[in-house]
Design a protein around this motif. Structure first.
Motif, mmCIF file in Angstrom:
data_model
loop_
_atom_site.group_PDB
_atom_site.id
_atom_site.type_symbol
_atom_site.label_atom_id
_atom_site.label_comp_id
_atom_site.label_asym_id
_atom_site.label_seq_id
_atom_site.Cartn_x
_atom_site.Cartn_y
_atom_site.Cartn_z
ATOM 1 N N ARG A 69 8.967 -49.416 -18.646
ATOM 2 C CA ARG A 69 7.760 -48.782 -19.135
ATOM 3 C C ARG A 69 7.836 -47.387 -19.714
ATOM 4 O O ARG A 69 8.768 -46.684 -18.932
ATOM 5 N N TYR A 89 5.359 -51.442 -22.473
ATOM 6 C CA TYR A 89 6.559 -52.098 -22.060
ATOM 7 C C TYR A 89 7.717 -52.579 -22.749
ATOM 8 O O TYR A 89 7.354 -52.964 -24.166
ATOM 9 N N ASP A 133 9.961 -51.208 -14.785
ATOM 10 C CA ASP A 133 8.915 -52.011 -14.217
ATOM 11 C C ASP A 133 9.177 -53.035 -13.131
ATOM 12 O O ASP A 133 10.097 -54.147 -13.583
ATOM 13 N N ARG A 134 8.671 -52.721 -12.019
ATOM 14 C CA ARG A 134 9.080 -53.481 -11.043
ATOM 15 C C ARG A 134 7.832 -53.534 -9.898
ATOM 16 O O ARG A 134 7.535 -52.491 -9.414
ATOM 17 N N VAL A 159 12.128 -54.264 -23.077
ATOM 18 C CA VAL A 159 13.288 -54.706 -22.134
ATOM 19 C C VAL A 159 14.494 -53.930 -22.590
ATOM 20 O O VAL A 159 14.680 -53.685 -23.922
ATOM 21 N N GLN A 214 16.805 -54.815 -17.741
ATOM 22 C CA GLN A 214 15.696 -54.648 -16.800
ATOM 23 C C GLN A 214 14.598 -54.590 -17.831
ATOM 24 O O GLN A 214 14.757 -54.425 -18.999
ATOM 25 N N ARG A 215 13.427 -54.624 -17.289
ATOM 26 C CA ARG A 215 12.025 -54.271 -17.927
ATOM 27 C C ARG A 215 11.743 -52.905 -17.556
ATOM 28 O O ARG A 215 11.954 -52.354 -16.504
#
Ligand code: CO
Ligand code: ZN
Length: 365
Positions: free
Chosen positions: A104, A114, A165-166, A116, A101-102
């Protein structure tokens, strides 16, 4: 209908994309307050960060509408010398969701950094390790930094909250997907209902609660303050209408309209919706031509469970928006279900009157 759904989507997108990990709900609270200012007779924030908006009726009967603004997330647990950041989960994560996932990381001054989520490379794993899910405590966040000092210089420290982050986007038909639909979908339904409520007899208190995902905490204190006569919680519920789930085990179906929760939690921690209030919701839906489903959730509960036990007891029911893949970054629901949920609340609010209360619950103090 198209315009209504477009408008709901815009509201849902603003709410879901905002940062709001349990206990650190400032950003999403800002979105909520912006929406309610100018619509409510008053908007207050209590000591735990709950937003409490009021629309006055004739007085005498208080109806509490609740949805929670917080989302599951993480806290930074440890930063190593090479600048990798380790996480501690907040709320109910399923470990395989997190890798890749990315994310924050929110700093004290409200900036989002940000990163990963990585792990040991698969080609370095032993065959037996490859078969297993990498546990969350082995995963780390790579923000691109090369040292602990560099991470700290960006404002990140132990305890910094982390979300996914989505972007929230539309899929085919009326379907949408994103993070934090649990329970920003409920918040969106109630904000849109609150705006539409007009000429009702009851004083309507909209509580947008904090810290639901860590034990229904915000709603507990907000309900004490409001001292409602009737409570309705709006949250998402499991739509397991997907491959691998048998029809007989289905809790709710996406696109089938709001689910009226008969009971959830299967234990002392859950809620049995008050039968008279459940009947009011069913009658309302039938008379207003709103499709609904009845559902029993085998595990998990909502703010409704604590609202019901406030002070001397509050007849409470839960209205749920059917949602697939709950507690993941790809939660999926139907905008039309959301719109029906909002309309059901508006119509039910008209029917929660002193006369109804005295005929069904007891004398009003
Ligand atoms: Co949840
Ligand atoms: Zn929820």
């Amino acid at each position: 209908m198209g315009d209504v759904l477009d408008e709901l989507f815009g509201l849902l997108k603003r709410l879901t994309e905002a940062f709001g990990v349990s206990g650190y709900e400032d950003d999403v609270r800002g979105v909520v307050i912006d929406e309610l200012r100018g619509v409510a007779d008053s908007v207050e924030v209590d000591s735990l960060g709950n937003v409490i908006a009021v629309k006055k009726g004739e007085g005498g009967l208080r109806l509490l509408l609740d949805a929670h603004m917080d989302e599951i997330g993480f806290f930074v647990r440890y930063i190593d010398e090479r600048g990798f950041v380790y996480l501690s989960p907040i709320g109910g994560w399923w470990d395989p969701i997190v890798l890749g996932q990315r994310v924050r990381i929110r700093t004290d001054d409200g900036r989002l950094v940000y990163g990963v989520v990585g792990s040991k490379p698969p080609h370095l794993l032993k065959p037996e390790e490859r078969e297993k899910v990498v546990p969350l405590d082995r995963l780390f966040v790579d923000i691109g930094a090369s040292s602990r000092e560099e991470v700290e210089s960006l404002g990140i420290r132990v305890g910094s909250p982390v979300d996914l982050d989505r972007d929230t986007i539309r899929l085919a038909g009326d379907r949408v997907t994103g993070k934090a639909m649990d329970d920003r979908a409920g918040v969106a339904a109630l904000i849109s209902a609150f705006k539409a409520i007009d000429g009702q007899e009851a004083d309507v208190y909209l509580v947008v609660a904090t810290q639901e995902e860590v034990g229904l905490k915000g709603a507990r204190v907000a309900a004490y303050r409001v001292a409602p006569h009737v409570g309705i919680a709006v949250d998402v519920t499991t739509a397991n209408d997907v491959p691998g789930a048998e029809a007989r085990d289905q809790v709710a179906r996406v696109g089938g309209g709001p689910a009226l929760t008969v009971a959830d939690g299967r234990s002392s921690s859950g809620l049995i919706s008050h039968p008279k209030l459940l009947k009011l919701l069913l009658d309302t839906a039938r008379e207003a031509g709103i499709p609904v489903q009845l559902s029993i959730l085998p595990g998990g509960t909502t703010d409704g469970a604590v609202i019901a036990l406030t002070r001397e007891g509050v007849p409470t029911a839960t209205v749920s928006i059917p949602t697939r893949y709950i507690h993941s970054p790809v939660e999926l629901l139907s905008l039309r279900d959301l719109e029906y949920t909002s309309r059901l609340i508006v119509e039910a609010t008209k029917r929660v009157t002193k006369e109804w209360y005295e005929a069904n619950i007891g004398p009003l103090d």
